[in-house]
Structures are given as structure tokens and as C-alpha cells.
Scaffold this motif. Sequence first.
Motif, PDB file in Angstrom:
ATOM      1  N   ARG A  75      -6.789  -1.716  -8.292  1.00  0.00           N
ATOM      2  CA  ARG A  75      -6.284  -0.283  -9.197  1.00  0.00           C
ATOM      3  C   ARG A  75      -7.081  -0.258 -10.669  1.00  0.00           C
ATOM      4  O   ARG A  75      -7.497   0.551 -10.905  1.00  0.00           O
ATOM      5  N   PHE A 102      -2.995   5.614 -12.689  1.00  0.00           N
ATOM      6  CA  PHE A 102      -3.704   5.754 -11.723  1.00  0.00           C
ATOM      7  C   PHE A 102      -4.721   7.022 -12.075  1.00  0.00           C
ATOM      8  O   PHE A 102      -5.876   6.904 -11.442  1.00  0.00           O
ATOM      9  N   LEU A 103      -4.489   7.759 -12.980  1.00  0.00           N
ATOM     10  CA  LEU A 103      -5.615   8.836 -13.320  1.00  0.00           C
ATOM     11  C   LEU A 103      -6.762   7.973 -14.167  1.00  0.00           C
ATOM     12  O   LEU A 103      -6.700   7.010 -14.613  1.00  0.00           O
ATOM     13  N   PRO A 104      -8.040   8.679 -13.741  1.00  0.00           N
ATOM     14  CA  PRO A 104      -9.309   7.944 -14.326  1.00  0.00           C
ATOM     15  C   PRO A 104      -9.122   7.710 -16.044  1.00  0.00           C
ATOM     16  O   PRO A 104      -8.401   8.640 -16.611  1.00  0.00           O
ATOM     17  N   LYS A 105      -9.640   6.323 -16.289  1.00  0.00           N
ATOM     18  CA  LYS A 105      -9.606   6.059 -17.646  1.00  0.00           C
ATOM     19  C   LYS A 105     -10.746   6.273 -18.445  1.00  0.00           C
ATOM     20  O   LYS A 105     -11.946   6.039 -17.918  1.00  0.00           O
ATOM     21  N   LEU A 155       1.937   1.628  -3.158  1.00  0.00           N
ATOM     22  CA  LEU A 155       1.041   2.194  -4.212  1.00  0.00           C
ATOM     23  C   LEU A 155       0.918   3.580  -4.169  1.00  0.00           C
ATOM     24  O   LEU A 155       0.788   4.283  -5.288  1.00  0.00           O
ATOM     25  N   TYR A 181       0.866  -1.278   0.087  1.00  0.00           N
ATOM     26  CA  TYR A 181       0.076  -0.080  -0.026  1.00  0.00           C
ATOM     27  C   TYR A 181       0.892   1.249  -0.007  1.00  0.00           C
ATOM     28  O   TYR A 181       0.637   2.147  -0.959  1.00  0.00           O
ATOM     29  N   GLU A 199       1.680   6.624  -7.181  1.00  0.00           N
ATOM     30  CA  GLU A 199       0.595   7.327  -7.511  1.00  0.00           C
ATOM     31  C   GLU A 199       1.029   8.784  -7.578  1.00  0.00           C
ATOM     32  O   GLU A 199       0.476   9.603  -8.412  1.00  0.00           O
ATOM     33  N   MET A 230     -13.523   5.666 -10.958  1.00  0.00           N
ATOM     34  CA  MET A 230     -13.354   6.757 -10.008  1.00  0.00           C
ATOM     35  C   MET A 230     -14.217   8.046 -10.780  1.00  0.00           C
ATOM     36  O   MET A 230     -14.430   8.742  -9.873  1.00  0.00           O
ATOM     37  N   MET A 263      -6.993  11.342  -4.578  1.00  0.00           N
ATOM     38  CA  MET A 263      -6.205  10.588  -5.044  1.00  0.00           C
ATOM     39  C   MET A 263      -6.857   9.050  -4.875  1.00  0.00           C
ATOM     40  O   MET A 263      -7.658   8.918  -3.770  1.00  0.00           O
ATOM     41  N   MET A 264      -6.171   7.954  -5.554  1.00  0.00           N
ATOM     42  CA  MET A 264      -6.751   6.580  -5.645  1.00  0.00           C
ATOM     43  C   MET A 264      -6.444   5.752  -4.222  1.00  0.00           C
ATOM     44  O   MET A 264      -6.968   5.203  -3.692  1.00  0.00           O
ATOM     45  N   PHE A 265      -4.985   6.329  -3.774  1.00  0.00           N
ATOM     46  CA  PHE A 265      -4.697   5.438  -2.799  1.00  0.00           C
ATOM     47  C   PHE A 265      -5.539   5.604  -1.364  1.00  0.00           C
ATOM     48  O   PHE A 265      -5.633   4.666  -0.765  1.00  0.00           O
ATOM     49  N   ARG A 266      -6.069   6.814  -1.174  1.00  0.00           N
ATOM     50  CA  ARG A 266      -7.006   7.001   0.021  1.00  0.00           C
ATOM     51  C   ARG A 266      -8.238   5.937  -0.012  1.00  0.00           C
ATOM     52  O   ARG A 266      -8.910   5.709   1.086  1.00  0.00           O
ATOM     53  N   ILE A 285      -8.565   3.090  -2.078  1.00  0.00           N
ATOM     54  CA  ILE A 285      -8.462   1.728  -2.492  1.00  0.00           C
ATOM     55  C   ILE A 285      -8.552   0.613  -1.544  1.00  0.00           C
ATOM     56  O   ILE A 285      -9.291  -0.527  -1.862  1.00  0.00           O
ATOM     57  N   GLN A 286      -8.354   1.015  -0.409  1.00  0.00           N
ATOM     58  CA  GLN A 286      -8.530   0.030   0.790  1.00  0.00           C
ATOM     59  C   GLN A 286     -10.053  -0.256   0.960  1.00  0.00           C
ATOM     60  O   GLN A 286     -10.301  -1.327   1.688  1.00  0.00           O
ATOM     61  N   ARG A 317      -9.598   2.593 -11.731  1.00  0.00           N
ATOM     62  CA  ARG A 317      -9.421   3.621 -12.827  1.00  0.00           C
ATOM     63  C   ARG A 317     -10.645   4.011 -13.730  1.00  0.00           C
ATOM     64  O   ARG A 317     -10.910   5.140 -13.852  1.00  0.00           O
TER      65      ARG A 317
END
Lengths: 136, 538
Positions: free
Chosen positions: B389, A100-103, A87, A84, A91, B396, B372-375, B377-378, B393
Motif C-alpha cells: 500500500r 490510499f489516494l496517490p501521494k 483493506l 485483503y 479504502e 499509482m 481503486m488500489m485494492f484491485r 495491490i495483489q 500510493r
Amino acid sequence: MISKETSDNLDLQATIFSRYLVNKLPNKLSRSLYQKLVSDDSLIVSDRDLKLLHFVEHNPWSIGLVEAGLVFVRPESALRQRLYIMLAILESMPEYHKDFLPKEASYLYLINVVWYGLRGFVKAIMGIILIKAYRL
Amino acid sequence: MKVFDYLVIGSGCAGAMAAQTLVEGGVQVVMVDVGVENPDYSTTIPNKSFLDIRQNEPEQYRYFIGKEGEGISWGQISKGAQVTPNRYHMTKLVDKYIPVQSSSFSPLESLGYGGLGIGWGLQCWEYSNEDLERSGLDTTRMPGAYETVSRRIGISATKDGASAYTIGGLQSYLPSAKMDRNNQQIYKNYQRRVKYFKNRGVFLGRTPLALLTKDKDERKAHQYRDMDFYDDNYQSAWRPWITVNALRKKPNFTYIGSHLVISFREVKSHVEVRCINVETDKLIVLRCKRLILASGALGTARIVLRSLGNNHSQLPVLSNPHAYIPCLQPSMLGKGVEHQKLGFGQLSIFMDTADDRRDLSIATTYSYQSLMMFRVIQQIPWLNLKEARLILRYLMPALIIMIAQHPDDPSDSKYLKLIKDSKSPTGDALKAHYVLAPEVDKIWENHEKQIMSVMRKLQVYPVKRVHPGHGSGIHYAGTVPFSWKEKSMTLNPSGRINGLRNVYVADSSGFNYLPAPGLTFSLMANAHLVAENVLKNA
């Protein structure tokens, strides 16, 4: 008694984790940040956790299975917490922003979403078997 | 022996507003505050958009995860989940100087320069007349005070179908900022079935924000950089320190930092105020003719308990029960990055099913991108980080975090007291007990279920409900309540502590009831009125 971690171990972990998470090698900054944050981390790494970390260092192919299995058997393990951290580091590096950015994608991408979910589930089953077999 | 005229304690929203009123009244004002600042990060963030930073800034990790990784938090959502490393200084020194011991209440307090206003979400709802009355606030003067505060800080709002709940009769406001696409879609879906929703007591409208959409003095209109969780560049979002910085340029205002007020004692001609210097831990005594406490409801409770209480004294406490509800809006799936975006909550949903403006619940919506994604993802259940992840993507752009809040009334099962704590330089800790009656808990649970059902009708689908624990909603009040009787440790309607001549409370400590809509706008308006009362009674 399992040997303690050296900076070489941590560097290897950074490489394995980065390849696993984003299929790319970590840049210099993310490697050094990983070392710094993990060394400063107050998290107590038990012998069991060390054994797990050594196992994935020697068997990098297993990381995906082990992590997926840990979600069910030991979600708070040091390995997952360190993944984690890696990750979050990746990021916040411009080199990996696309990971990581929206796809942008059509609704057909939902098929991929289902596939990723199923793949994660299968990995988890295999991971649990691996964890039990090697008593990790 | 130096005796100051007016001493204001605290630089948060209440302290800033009270001090401004006093300074504009022409009197000499001294503000005493711990005032922790942020020398590490305040100049780090470039004036670029979130996307530009993500794509190009090699040093972005410093403010996204923190240079010591302090923004990386493993585990369940807890208090201050939305606070980012750039704003962590707001809680620095808190554990040492103002510790809390509790298994049922987990508050977030600040000794920062600007107090909790450093990380405030800028929401400025006006209380209804019913709410003002129940809270013990002055129904005739509060509307004027709201106007004054709005003119000072700059509030952007919209008159729409829910404005009776959002801005009430407020006249002085700027146009609302442009909504992000998630909120636009929800707004559109609501408008399509507006009659249906209104008949069921569901009112949705633009959230009034302390955010400039036009330039004001040195502050600039919002730039849609989507960096609202991280920086205050351009100062388009109002923060209390903006006002305090402006006051410090005035000849009749003095700021004393690095001092925590411990207690006070009213003597014949003045008030003695005991402070601890947080750099040396030495005690000093300041003297003033009039003391205005604005240290936040919990901070004021500590000071009042030490000054007027005994070993058995306890004070009530109010805090909005709340829940996080992550939701997905399928029509936004796979939409990619939104380039020009506002990060703050933009829509408010009011659940007034009884149509009586009493005990209503409120929910606010945040689009999830810049946190941010890491916040998050858990929070994906049963999935490893790699697959999570890849899925996130895609999800989100459609992810919305709703925060549901409920009102709070005093009860015997919610109280504060001081206990000895040798580890703290003050020698004590605040012991908090906060338990909701099961029947009240049930009501709020039903309201949350109703909110989730409304969201589904708006084509937004709740994924789960997270209760981060009582007190973590960062709204506190009612610790030194208003009372018409001359009871100890209560306030008279002018904000003066009953039984004392020259000690006033300007924060939310006096509120007898805490409505669901956030209290900040009302506590600022009240602080202005208290300061006016102090001047009048001088």
C-alpha cells in the motif's frame, strides 16, 4: 479441535487488521462491514487457518511478520484474504482516503519505496521463521 | 393469433442499432430481451467527482466494493476485471440461463438491459477496407453506415497521424475529450520521435470514443469526474439502453423484457419464436413475420444450433486474443491525484510492422486511478499488503494498464457446440473449445514483445504481461459466418440465414475475420445495414 469464530473474534480481527494496514482504529461501519462480508464469505477456513487467526488475535504485534511470511509460504491463506477484504473496506471509507489516494512526493521518495521493499523482505524472513517455529 | 411484424432479439449494441433503423423505417418493431436492470445501484452514485466522493461520501463502499462486497475479488486477473459492482447486473442470470462449459474459453456474456454495452469501453475504431473485405462486410455501404451510427450515438475523435487506422474516412464526429496527464505525456513522447516510430510501423493516435464532448439532446458533454467505470450520470457515454429507452417512447416500438429466446422455426407465413420467461421459467411462443437475431455472437450461436442443428452440429467462433500489460511512466511518479480526469482508454497504438494493414495488433492505454488500489495491490509480487500500500500510493499516478489485442481467424480448433445440461432451464449448455495454433500464439507473443519495446521507447516501462485466458476479451464473432454458398447455418451477405426466408442476424456472428481493433462500431454499422436489408426485402 480449535474453537470456531464468534462475532467478538471478527471484531478483534477488524481492529488488528486496521491498525496493521493503516495505523488507525477501524470506524464503526468498517467493523460491521468486515463482520458481514467475512460471515457471508464462502471461503472455507481450515483448522490451520483458524490457528493462524487465533495466533494473531492473541499476538497482534505479529501480524506484519506473519502476513509477510505468508506471502511466500501460503499466499492464499484465509488470513491474507481477510486482510485483503479489510483493506478494500478501509479504502472505500472517507476517513481513510489519505491512506490510499496517490501521494504527491518528489523523486527522493524513491528512497522510501526501496526502504519499504527491504522492510517487507526482512519482515518476510522473520515471518517465515515465526510460522515454522509455531507450526502455524 | 398475434403475429408481430418485426421481432428484434436483444437490447445490446447490435439490437439497439437494428431496432432504431427499423423504427425510423416506419414499421412496427418488437424487441424481446431478458433485460436485467440494476435497481440497487442506479441512483446511488452522486454527481460528484471521484476525489470528492472519496473524501466525503460515507456510502461510497456501496459502489466501490459493492454492498455485499461483490467487487472484492481475490486471485488472479480474470474476465471482466474492469467491471465494477454498479455494472455487475450485466452478468446476472448468465450462469443459470446461458451456461458455458469449457476449459479453454472463458467468455463474458450478458442478459442485461443493454447487453455487453453496459460495460463497453466506448472504443469506436473503423475497420479498414482490407479488414471489411476479410470480415465479409460490405465495403461500399459500411462507410455510410459508420456515419449513420456516429451521428446517432455521438463519437469524439481526432484527425492525427494514426487516423487512417482509427477513424478512416469518418466525417461526423465531435472533438476528442481532454487527455489525462499520463496519456498526454505518452502522446508528447511519440510526437517527438514520430518519424522513428512510423518508419517501424508504429502508429499512435487518439482513440475514437462513443463519448459526447458537446451536449446532444438530453445527453450532456463529459464532465471529467473520473467516475466512468461506475456510473452513466449525464449519459455522456453512449450505452445501448439510451437508444432503447428513446425507442420505447415511439408508438411503433414495443419492448418485451424478462424473456430469453430459445429457438425459432420458420413456418409458411411466419416465424415461431420459442422463449422462456425468466421470472416463471415457463415457455411461450411468439410469432413474427421477420426475425432479427442480435443476441451477441454466442447467444445467436445457441439459438441457431437449437433451431437448425443436430446433436453433432458445431459452429466456429472468433475472439480477439489479448493481454494486460501494466506499465509505469516514471515521469508521473509522485504526481498525486489528478482532479479532472477521463477514465476511458484514450490512446491507441497500432503495430503494423509489415505496413500492409494485415494482421496488425493494437494496444490501448488506461491511466489507473479510479479503479481503486485494492484491485491492483495483489499484483505486487512478494510483498505484504501494508508495504505494498505504501509503495503503491507513490506509484499509482504513474501506473498505466495497456490492453493488447490481436486479430483472429477461424480454424478447426475453435468451435462451439451444444451439450445437454439438466441444471439449466434451457436443458443445454454451450461447450466451447478454443485453442490457438502454436505458430499463431508465437506471432502474438512477438507482437506483445514489440509493443512492450515501443512502450519503453516512449519512456513507459512494462512491469509484466498477464494473459487472462481466451474469451475474456469480450469480443466474439464468426459463429454463423457470411457465405456466398447456400450452406446451412451461414448468412448470405444481406445478413439473412441461408436457406431461410425471414430470419436475419444483425450481430457480429457473420464476421469471417475479427480484426484487432474492437468490433463494436463495426457490428453496430453492420446491424444498421442488416436492418436496411430487412426493410428492402420486405
